[in-house]
Design an enzyme around this catalytic site. Structure first.
Site, PDB file in Angstrom:
ATOM      1  N   CYS A 120       0.799  36.533  64.108  1.00 37.42           N
ATOM      2  CA  CYS A 120       0.807  35.311  63.307  1.00 37.42           C
ATOM      3  C   CYS A 120      -0.473  34.510  63.544  1.00 37.42           C
ATOM      4  CB  CYS A 120       2.024  34.463  63.662  1.00 37.42           C
ATOM      5  SG  CYS A 120       2.285  33.055  62.560  1.00 37.42           S
ATOM      6  N   CYS A 131       0.793  24.752  66.349  1.00 35.55           N
ATOM      7  CA  CYS A 131       1.667  24.797  65.177  1.00 35.55           C
ATOM      8  C   CYS A 131       3.069  24.321  65.549  1.00 35.55           C
ATOM      9  CB  CYS A 131       1.732  26.227  64.632  1.00 35.55           C
ATOM     10  SG  CYS A 131       0.165  26.824  63.964  1.00 35.55           S
ATOM     11  N   CYS A 143       5.799  26.624  67.184  1.00 36.70           N
ATOM     12  CA  CYS A 143       5.475  27.222  68.484  1.00 36.70           C
ATOM     13  C   CYS A 143       5.072  26.191  69.532  1.00 36.70           C
ATOM     14  CB  CYS A 143       4.349  28.247  68.318  1.00 36.70           C
ATOM     15  SG  CYS A 143       4.746  29.592  67.189  1.00 36.70           S
ATOM     16  N   CYS A 167      -4.135  31.367  71.518  1.00 34.66           N
ATOM     17  CA  CYS A 167      -3.970  31.828  70.138  1.00 34.66           C
ATOM     18  C   CYS A 167      -4.953  32.944  69.771  1.00 34.66           C
ATOM     19  CB  CYS A 167      -4.151  30.653  69.172  1.00 34.66           C
ATOM     20  SG  CYS A 167      -5.827  29.969  69.129  1.00 34.66           S
TER      21      CYS A 167
END
Length: 231
Positions: A118, A201, A204, A227
């Site tokens: 993602c 985000c 998360c 990330c």
């Protein structure tokens, strides 16, 4: 636009890391701008406006890239808009071509299934595309944020992208950040007041408890810590 040869950039990064290790953050930003001109931009997550404020003071009108994954908190988008309206910066929002509904129609709620993928799709790939015109880019990574960031140089070679990565705030402690925010009345994401010490985000990210590592709220319950943008 003619970009510098890769080997020259790598050597330049190593020299600058040594020469600028103890330089003020604004001086590091000015060095990057004087060296690369329009081929240099900063990136901002909009957890706060510290880097944007430092950069706008050093280089008025500097380009600030904000990566909108489509999953951000409303407060993060609001912080972006406030910084764009308040500081002498040019904010450019970077997005993935697929909007979230299209993305989820194709992949499902990928953050629940494969958070690494993602991040790669919604964050790393769009940033890589946006950075193509640049020889150097800056972010707000600090050594004090996490053990994995403890050796972050103020200027580094980014081999994955073939660019120079500038970290003007790398040596700043949490206390220095707080003092700078207070002295300059820097804009801060309202989520900070709710215990979100590291903001990513919405699906998360959670608040952290007193005494927890500031990044414990990112991808909680998994071994994921980054990330992929800064590694």
């Amino acid at each position: 636009m003619t970009l510098c040869p890769t080997n020259s950039l790598e050597a330049l990064a190593l020299d600058a890391a040594r020469n600028l290790e103890h330089a003020p953050a604004g001086e590091i930003v000015r060095w990057a701008h004087e060296t690369f001109g329009e081929r240099f931009a900063i990136t901002a997550s909009m957890a706060d406006g510290v880097l944007s404020h430092v950069a706008s003071t050093a280089v008025p009108g500097i380009k600030v890239l904000f990566l909108d994954t489509g999953y951000h908190f409303a407060e993060t988008i609001g912080t972006r808009d406030a910084i764009a309206a308040t500081y002498d910066v040019e904010v450019e929002t970077i997005t993935h071509p697929l909007r979230v509904p299209e993305h989820e129609a194709e992949y499902g709620k990928l953050y629940e299934i494969d958070a690494d993928l993602c991040c790669a799709i919604r964050k790393v790939w769009p940033l890589d595309r946006a950075l193509k015109p640049y020889d150097a880019w800056a972010g707000g990574v600090r050594r004090a944020e996490a053990p994995s960031r403890a050796n972050t140089p103020v200027v580094a070679w980014d081999p994955k992208r073939g660019k120079i990565k500038v970290n003007p705030l790398a040596t700043w402690t949490d206390e220095q950040v707080d003092a700078y925010v207070a002295e300059h009345k820097v804009l801060v994401n309202p989520l900070r007041e709710l215990g979100y010490l590291s903001i990513g985000c919405e699906p998360c990210t959670r608040p952290v408890a007193p005494g927890e590592d500031p990044r414990a709220g990112r991808w909680a319950g998994s071994s994921k810590t980054e990330c992929g943008i800064n590694i």
